[in-house]
Design an enzyme around this catalytic site. Sequence first.
Site, short mmCIF file in Angstrom:
data_model
loop_
_atom_site.label_atom_id
_atom_site.label_comp_id
_atom_site.label_asym_id
_atom_site.label_seq_id
_atom_site.Cartn_x
_atom_site.Cartn_y
_atom_site.Cartn_z
N GLU A 161 0.81 -1.22 0.00
CA GLU A 161 0.00 0.00 0.00
C GLU A 161 0.84 1.27 0.00
O GLU A 161 0.80 2.06 0.96
CB GLU A 161 -0.95 0.00 1.20
CG GLU A 161 -1.91 -1.18 1.21
CD GLU A 161 -2.92 -1.14 2.36
OE1 GLU A 161 -2.79 -0.26 3.23
OE2 GLU A 161 -3.82 -1.97 2.38
N GLU A 344 -5.53 -8.50 0.94
CA GLU A 344 -6.20 -8.13 2.19
C GLU A 344 -7.66 -7.85 1.91
O GLU A 344 -8.00 -7.17 0.94
CB GLU A 344 -5.63 -6.85 2.81
CG GLU A 344 -4.28 -6.98 3.42
CD GLU A 344 -3.78 -5.67 4.04
OE1 GLU A 344 -4.61 -4.81 4.42
OE2 GLU A 344 -2.55 -5.53 4.13
O1 IFM Z 1 -4.26 -2.76 9.20
C1 IFM Z 1 -4.20 -2.30 7.89
C2 IFM Z 1 -3.03 -2.92 7.16
O2 IFM Z 1 -1.82 -2.68 7.81
C3 IFM Z 1 -2.92 -2.38 5.76
N1 IFM Z 1 -4.18 -2.46 5.07
C4 IFM Z 1 -5.35 -1.99 5.74
C5 IFM Z 1 -5.45 -2.60 7.12
C6 IFM Z 1 -6.72 -2.11 7.84
O3 IFM Z 1 -6.68 -0.74 7.98
#
Ligand code: IFM
Length: 439
Positions: A161, A344
């Site tokens: 990210e 994710e």
């Molecule tokens: O916890 C975070 C993660 O570190 C990166 N993506 C989003 C998640 C939720 O906010």
Amino acid sequence: MWRPDFLFGAATAAYQIEGGVAEDGRHPSIWDTFSATPGKVLNGDTGVVACDHYHRWEEDLRHVEQLGLGAYRLSVSWSRVMDEAGAPNPRGLDFYKRLLDRLQERGLQSFVTLYHWDLPQCLQDRGGWLNRDTAGRFADYAALLARELRGRVSAWTTLNEPWCSAYLGHANGQHAPGLKRVRYAVEAMHHLLLGHGIATRVLRDLDKAPVGIVSNVNAVQPDSERPEDLQAARMAFACANSWVLDPVLLGRYPEALRELWPGIEPPLRDRDMDLIRTPLDYLGINYYFRATVRSDGAHGYLDRMRPGVERTQMGWEVYPEGLRDLLLGFKARYPRLPPIYITENGMASDDRVLDGRVDDAHRISYLGRHLAAVDEAMRGGVDVRGYFFWSLLDNFEWAYGYERRFGLIHVDYATQQRTLKDSALAVRDFLRRRREAAR
Ligand code: IFM
């Protein structure tokens, strides 16, 4: 529609779970500094202990295995494996070697992220991602990991990210290092992506495992059909999604960013875009919500809280169709779109243990609907190879500290007791049924 080899896994990140911040030669990262600064993190929480995973990793990996998952996505703490002079730290490396060996012994795949936001503070002191040299230091770090961990890693991820590192860290100050200028975010993004491109080549030269990058993406909806709101949504989409995906997959920054931030240009040099668009073996997509935006009356946009919609503990709108639509849209937009992993997806809720049980029906429903959206995208021809739950454990949710719980497994931070939530049991049953059906 699930391919027989479709991979299900769970994800975590080093600073969010490890703790042990001063052990075995680890030195501070920007998140140690940021979280120790009063007012930056809710309730003054820090990652000093977190889930104590540095000491409890064996128990945590047992859970990965017992849930029936096929893969575990983790990140390496740069400050743990490389000292401040850039030399390897064998004690820090040994931690990851033991962990990766255990995953291999158990037949689990490992997706290893090099950078999940925790830049060593010593590099921040030299300008961090605003300093072009940090891209080179990142490549050195990639070379160290490739040499030390090769053969143990199933897939490498350069950055997790970069939008969050660039924008939240440098434009709105919600994340470390806490800077607040759009120009900084644009510069930091360019150096992050440059580091990604160089590191991709380094990893590929030194190891055979596939290499990818992980981008968070949002569905974006205009608040109305007024032309200025449609334009606002176009800019919001470019900022949230194309700012990373266009340079990486097309070799150019989106034009809409020039309209959004007039006069601000990335610090481009000659070969940068060739490096940045180095072909990927896979693309990781992190998806959580839809944003609704309207014009700010000038050349920008404002987020609007759409009333009456389903939301999570983060306040994020639940909108599974957005994941399907984004995946189909990426397939149409990017001729070089590589295979995709959903690296994710998940939701935060205020989970509590009652009589040894955590009833998180909302999460079960959320996950089921997002998996259905992935299925629809695959039916539409998108090549999705796997899906990772965020997260294996409740953990340090950055500026929100420990209040927001994303885990399949509940963590009692006072005792470090782990409790499988109902969602974890549902995942276990779902994967068991899947295995049985495949026999
Ligand atoms: O916890 C975070 C993660 O570190 C990166 N993506 C989003 C998640 C939720 O906010």
